[in-house]
Design an enzyme around this catalytic site. Sequence first.
Site, PDB file in Angstrom:
ATOM      1  N   TRP A  24      67.409  35.838  -5.347  1.00  0.00           N
ATOM      2  CA  TRP A  24      67.121  36.764  -4.189  1.00  0.00           C
ATOM      3  C   TRP A  24      65.572  37.467  -4.568  1.00  0.00           C
ATOM      4  O   TRP A  24      65.540  37.644  -5.738  1.00  0.00           O
ATOM      5  CB  TRP A  24      68.118  37.859  -3.963  1.00  0.00           C
ATOM      6  N   SER A  84      70.790  32.816 -10.291  1.00  0.00           N
ATOM      7  CA  SER A  84      71.178  34.163  -9.591  1.00  0.00           C
ATOM      8  C   SER A  84      71.849  33.812  -8.340  1.00  0.00           C
ATOM      9  O   SER A  84      72.873  32.963  -8.210  1.00  0.00           O
ATOM     10  CB  SER A  84      70.242  35.046  -9.534  1.00  0.00           C
ATOM     11  N   PHE A 146      63.540  45.690  -7.922  1.00  0.00           N
ATOM     12  CA  PHE A 146      64.575  44.558  -8.243  1.00  0.00           C
ATOM     13  C   PHE A 146      63.836  43.523  -9.563  1.00  0.00           C
ATOM     14  O   PHE A 146      64.445  43.311 -10.613  1.00  0.00           O
ATOM     15  CB  PHE A 146      64.873  43.670  -7.224  1.00  0.00           C
ATOM     16  N   GLY A 148      62.024  44.899 -11.623  1.00  0.00           N
ATOM     17  CA  GLY A 148      62.260  45.588 -12.963  1.00  0.00           C
ATOM     18  C   GLY A 148      63.834  45.418 -13.549  1.00  0.00           C
ATOM     19  O   GLY A 148      63.731  45.177 -14.762  1.00  0.00           O
ATOM     20  N   LEU A 149      64.608  45.193 -12.819  1.00  0.00           N
ATOM     21  CA  LEU A 149      65.947  44.837 -13.091  1.00  0.00           C
ATOM     22  C   LEU A 149      66.113  43.486 -13.670  1.00  0.00           C
ATOM     23  O   LEU A 149      66.625  43.240 -14.697  1.00  0.00           O
ATOM     24  CB  LEU A 149      67.036  44.767 -12.145  1.00  0.00           C
ATOM     25  N   ASP A 212      71.190  40.434 -20.243  1.00  0.00           N
ATOM     26  CA  ASP A 212      71.230  40.490 -18.820  1.00  0.00           C
ATOM     27  C   ASP A 212      71.546  41.697 -18.125  1.00  0.00           C
ATOM     28  O   ASP A 212      72.674  42.272 -18.588  1.00  0.00           O
ATOM     29  CB  ASP A 212      71.886  39.371 -18.137  1.00  0.00           C
ATOM     30  N   HIS A 240      67.818  38.654 -17.520  1.00  0.00           N
ATOM     31  CA  HIS A 240      68.180  38.199 -16.124  1.00  0.00           C
ATOM     32  C   HIS A 240      67.319  36.924 -15.753  1.00  0.00           C
ATOM     33  O   HIS A 240      67.687  35.795 -15.326  1.00  0.00           O
ATOM     34  CB  HIS A 240      68.332  39.012 -15.098  1.00  0.00           C
TER      35      HIS A 240
END
Length: 526
Positions: A24, A84, A146, A148-149, A212, A240
């Site tokens: 995503w 993902s 996102f 950054g995540l 992750d 991730h």
Amino acid sequence: MSLHIQRLPSAESHREPIVLLHGWGFDLHVMAPLAEALTAVAEVWLVDLPGFGESAPLPEWRCEQVLQQLAASLPNRSQLVGWSLGGMLATQFAQCYPARVSRLVTLASNACFVAQSDWPEAMAPAVNTPFNSGFSAQPVATARRFAGLVASGSPAERERLKQLRQCLAGADVIEAGHNNWRAALDYLATSDNRAALRQLQIPVLHLLAEHDALVPLAVAPQLAALNPAHQVSVIANAGHGLQFDQPQAVAQAIRDFLTPSNAPVNRLDKQQVARSFSRAAATYESAARLQRAVGEQLLSTISQPASRVLDLGSGTGLFGAGLRRASGADYHWALDLAEGMLRYSRQHHPEPDAWLCADAEALPLATESVDLVFSSLAIQWCENLPALFAELHRALAPGGRLYIATLGPGTLAELQHAWRAVDEYVHVNNFVPAQPLAQAAQAAGLSEVCHRVHTETLFSANVRELTRELKGLGAHNVNRGRPQGLTGRRQLQLLEAAYEQYREPRGLPASYEVVYLTAHKPEATE
């Protein structure tokens, strides 16, 4: 309506293409770190999912419509690799179109992306719901968040964040695909692939990342338990975005899985292995820096008591007391190929009830007589993997567990490269990659096979100290292709000069690729 696809040719054009599906917030370019490396296996197709990249948005983005578009655009049969969101969709595609997928690899994908009462190891709803609402209100800012995540947990987080934000779509693309992007988030919030994974009959590999922030590492055993025929592996020192953090390790794991091969046979001289370790018994523990660290780590993973335990490749008995404490064993065998090691163990570490001098590929134990096998840095000296794991499966009682630490092919890479500047002989022992080990364990009938790879680096002041330590461990070169006779002064000088390019402030590094593998023998069924 067709999807935007980039195809990378391969010399292996006769093999089924590899299809890469992105996650995503990104497009096909986020899979680029893997694409070129995988062309060594087969032609690679990079796909933009509907509403992402250059693929047109769907009037209504739902899983069924996405799968239909994939079915209309992909080859008749392929090997699917999804990261993902792409991994979640790839799993669904394999379930809906089983004849069209030969193998499936998921990268940083969970069975349930958001935690459920009976699947807690996932993203918390308290995190997911505000994120999805935030995207509706501020899509561009939320997409950047996102990134950054995804970067979180990376060994180079700041650099990775910059790199990932460059891969994000522009504001105009995000706005144009807003409805599809939000629908994809809603799909992730409710996705549950547990039934699909239980039913899939094709080979499946789940690659998880050690750090992750979106898919917790703790889910590994749960994924392994969903379908014992599937493989679960952990990429060390990665977040991730594991294909950015450890592209070589990820690509190698995928290549090994897509092109399974048997371990090389007859490269090791087993009698020489036994003699080498027997001679090193008295000096082994004083030089065993790596062995202590790896053995203690493996001991820490034992979580269940066991009555009858086998220390396979017990060496000097360094972990005998710890193994007895960790397992609560009533009976404890110590088995090793080197008689000299067992003699030392009897004198200095008398915890076992019995010492056995034997080959791990031909265990002198009764069928179903062992509840737990512990083996730290020993099975790298076994080449016949089917025989090894068949024996382990035979000796284990139903419900018995296997805990292994061994060495992979990246071990002593610096030493190996330095020797190549000197001559063409085999100077570093050849070790088997993690994937064939896991495949051999599964083929023998073991289940819940889970493995991870970790690199340990030790430092020495100079080459002579390093080689002296290896000799003290008995772990020097025992391959049949090794040079005969003593190493001359000129050769040592050339080796020292070649090794200096790797020097760091702490000294000359020696990298060890450590493979940790756990497995379980299924309970007997009537």
